[in-house]
Write an enzyme that holds these catalytic residues in place. Structure first.
Site, PDB file in Angstrom:
ATOM      1  CE  LYS A   1      11.074  36.343  23.157  1.00 27.21           C
ATOM      2  NZ  LYS A   1      12.387  36.877  23.571  1.00 27.21           N
TER       3      LYS A   1
ATOM      4  CB  SER B   1      13.854  34.283  26.264  1.00 22.29           C
ATOM      5  OG  SER B   1      13.900  35.552  25.617  1.00 22.29           O
TER       6      SER B   1
ATOM      7  CB  SER C   1      16.708  36.707  24.715  1.00 21.04           C
ATOM      8  OG  SER C   1      16.793  36.257  26.038  1.00 21.04           O
TER       9      SER C   1
END
Length: 492
Positions: free
Chosen positions: A77, A155, A179
Site C-alpha cells: 500500500k 482506503s 480500511s
C-alpha cells in the site's frame, strides 16, 4: 494453474519442494499487473526490485534458509515508506517524495525474503471508503455484474483489487476505521486488522495515530496467519508497539472451536439493513454453532455513538499529523508570485496538495481541537471511546471469545454513486468496523457469500486483545464452512 493465482501457503510449499522458483511466480505476477491497467490498482511498479529480490529468495530457498514468506511476491500500500521508491500516500502534496528509509513492516517482509512488485493505490492519506480520493484516480474493482464500474472499497482499495484479481499473492493494508476489513469484504478476500500495537507503525504515513494499524490482505485465512506473523514485531522505533512475543499464528489454526463462546451484539441489528446482510449474518452464526461454538446474545450499548466519536477523534489526530506537510522540506511546493511570502507558500501548497476529503477532515479536526470546542467535542469523544472499550471488556470478562458481526452494511457500490451524497452517507460504510479501532481490538473480515447480484459479502469476527491466533482459527472455521470460492470473471 497460473502461478499468480497461488496462495502464500501453496507457493511456499511449491518453492520448498523446488517445483517452482520465486522468479517464475514474480514474472507471472508482473505480466498480470501489466495487463491489468484498467483496474488502476498499482500506482508504482518496481519490476527490477522484484526480480532482484526473487533471485535472492531463490538462492535462500536453495540454501535451505527460507522463512515462510521467502520468495512471495506482494503489493505494498502506498502508505508504507519504501526506500528509494515513491511513497506518496496517494496525495499530490507528497509528489516526488522517495524515502531514505524503509518502514518496519516492509523491512520485516524483505528480511523474510518477500518480493515487492510495486506500490498500490489507496484513498488519499487513507481517508475514504471507496478509493475515489486518490490523486491517481479511482481504483476499479475486478468484480463486475453489470455495466457499472464498482468500488473496491477503501482506503486499501488498491490492495483489495490487486489480491482479488490475482495481480499479487497478497498485499499490505492499513486500517484506521475499517480500511482493511471493508475493502476485503467488498472484493471477496480476507483482511485482518491486528490488535493496536501488534504491528509497528514506524514508517507508515500517519492518519490517526491512536487508531492506525497495518495488517495483511490475503486470499485465505491461512495466508493471513502466515503474513501477519512476518509483519508483526516489537519495535523500539514505535513507542505504541507492544513488547510481547509474536506467536506462530499458523500453528493456532486447528479448526477446532468447540466450546468457544461467540457473541452476537444486538446493537448491530440496524434499521434498514439489507435482508441479504441479515441472512448472511444468520448463516454465519449457524455455521459457527454447527462447528461446536456456543452462540450468546450480547449487548454493546455504546455502539450507536461510535461513528460520531470516530469522526471527531480521527480528524483531530489527522489535523495534527498532516500539519507537517507544508512544502518546506519534501513533496509538493506551490509556485509563488512576486511579493508573496512564507505564509502564502504554506497556504497555497496545502490548498493545491490536499484533496477535498483531506481538507474537509483537517478542518473538522482543527475545529474540534480549537480552544472553544475542545471539551465539547474532542474530550467528550475520548470519554465515549473509553465507554465503547469498556463494553467490549465486559463482554470478554463474561467469557465471550469473539464477536460476530457483518463487515459492511451493503455489498460494493458503483464508482461515483456517492458523489453527490452527504459525506456522512459515505462515513456510514464504516459503521460495523470503527468500534474495533476505537477499542484497539483485532478484527477480521472473511468472505462468506454472494448477494443476489453476484457480489461478495463478508462477515467480521472481533477478537480479544492479543489473541489473533484464536481469532484466525475461528475465521478458518467460518471460511471452511462457507466454502467461498467465487472469483471475479476477467473483463480487464
Amino acid at each position: 494453474m497460473s502461478l499468480n493465482k497461488l496462495t502464500i501457503a501453496a507457493a511456499r510449499d511449491a518453492l520448498k519442494k523446488g517445483e517452482v522458483t520465486s522468479v517464475e511466480i514474480t514474472e507471472a505476477c508482473l505480466a498480470e499487473i501489466d495487463a491489468a491497467g484498467a483496474l488502476n490498482a498499482f500506482c508504482a511498479k518496481t519490476p527490477e526490485i522484484a526480480l532482484a529480490q526473487a533471485k535472492a529468495a531463490d538462492a535462500r530457498i536453495k540454501a535451505g534458509d527460507a522463512p515462510a514468506m521467502c520468495g512471495i511476491p506482494l503489493g505494498i500500500k502506498d502508505l508504507f515508506c519504501t526506500k528509494g521508491v515513491a511513497s506518496q500516500a496517494a496525495s499530490r502534496i507528497l509528489e516526488g517524495f522517495k524515502p531514505e528509509y524503509e518502514s518496519t513492516v516492509t523491512q520485516n517482509l524483505w528480511d523474510a525474503g518477500a518480493v515487492m512488485l510495486g506500490k498500490l493505490s489507496m484513498d488519499e492519506f487513507a481517508m475514504g471508503s471507496s478509493n475515489e480520493t486518490a490523486c491517481y484516480g479511482p481504483v476499479v474493482s475486478p468484480w463486475k455484474v453489470d455495466d457499472r464500474q464498482l468500488t473496491p472499497g477503501g482506503s486499501s482499495g488498491g490492495s483489495a483489487a490487486a489480491v482479488a484479481a490475482d495481480l499479487c499473492l497478497a498485499a499490505t493494508g492499513t486500517d484506521t476505521g475499517g480500511s482493511i476489513r471493508q475493502p476485503a469484504a467488498f472484493t471477496g478476500i480476507v483482511g485482518i486488522k491486528p490488535t493496536y500495537g501488534r504491528v509497528s507503525r514506524w514508517g507508515v504515513v500517519a492518519f490517526a495515530s491512536s487508531l492506525d494499524q497495518a495488517g495483511p490482505m490475503t486470499k485465505s485465512v491461512r495466508d493471513a496467519a502466515i503474513m501477519l506473523g512476518t509483519m508483526a514485531s516489537n519495535d523500539a522505533k514505535d513507542s505504541t508497539c507492544a513488547d510481547i512475543p509474536v506467536p506462530d499464528f499458523e500453528a493456532a489454526l486447528t479448526g477446532d472451536i468447540r466450546g468457544k463462546k461467540i457473541g452476537i451484539p444486538r446493537e448491530y441489528r440496524m434499521d434498514g439493513m439489507p435482508a441479504e446482510i441479515e441472512k448472511l449474518w444468520a448463516d454465519g452464526t449457524a455455521m459457527l454453532k454447527d462447528a461446536g461454538a456456543e452462540i450468546v446474545e450480547i449487548s454493546l450499548p455504546h455502539t450507536k455513538y461510535a461513528l460520531p466519536a470516530y469522526y471527531v477523534i480521527a480528524p483531530a489526530e489527522a489535523s495534527s499529523n498532516l500539519a507537517r506537510y507544508d512544502g518546506v522540506r519534501y513533496g509538493h511546493r506551490a509556485k509563488l508570485s512576486a511579493g508573496e511570502g512564507i505564509v502564502d507558500m504554506y497556504e497555497k501548497t496545502r490548498a493545491e496538495g490536499f484533496g477535498p476529503e483531506v481538507q474537509r477532515r483537517i478542518m473538522i479536526g482543527t475545529y474540534v481541537l480549537s480552544a472553544g470546542f475542545y471539551d465539547a467535542y474532542y474530550n467528550r469523544a475520548r470519554r465515549v471511546r473509553a465507554l465503547i472499550k469498556q463494553d467490549f471488556d465486559q463482554a470478554f470478562a463474561a467469557g465471550i471469545d469473539s464477536i460476530l458481526t457483518p463487515a459492511t452494511p451493503s455489498s460494493a457500490f458503483g464508482l461515483g454513486e456517492m458523489k453527490d451524497a452527504d459525506p456522512v452517507e459515505m462515513y456510514l460504510n464504516d459503521v460495523f468496523t470503527v468500534t474495533v479501532n476505537l477499542a484497539g481490538l483485532p478484527g477480521i473480515s472473511v468472505p462468506v457469500g454472494l448477494d443476489a447480484k453476484g457480489l461478495p459479502m463478508g462477515l467480521q469476527l472481533i477478537g480479544r486483545p492479543w489473541e489473533e491466533g484464536d481469532l484466525l482459527n475461528q475465521a478458518l472455521v467460518l471460511e471452511n464452512a462457507a466454502g467461498f470460492a467465487a472469483k471475479p470473471a476477467k473483463w480487464w
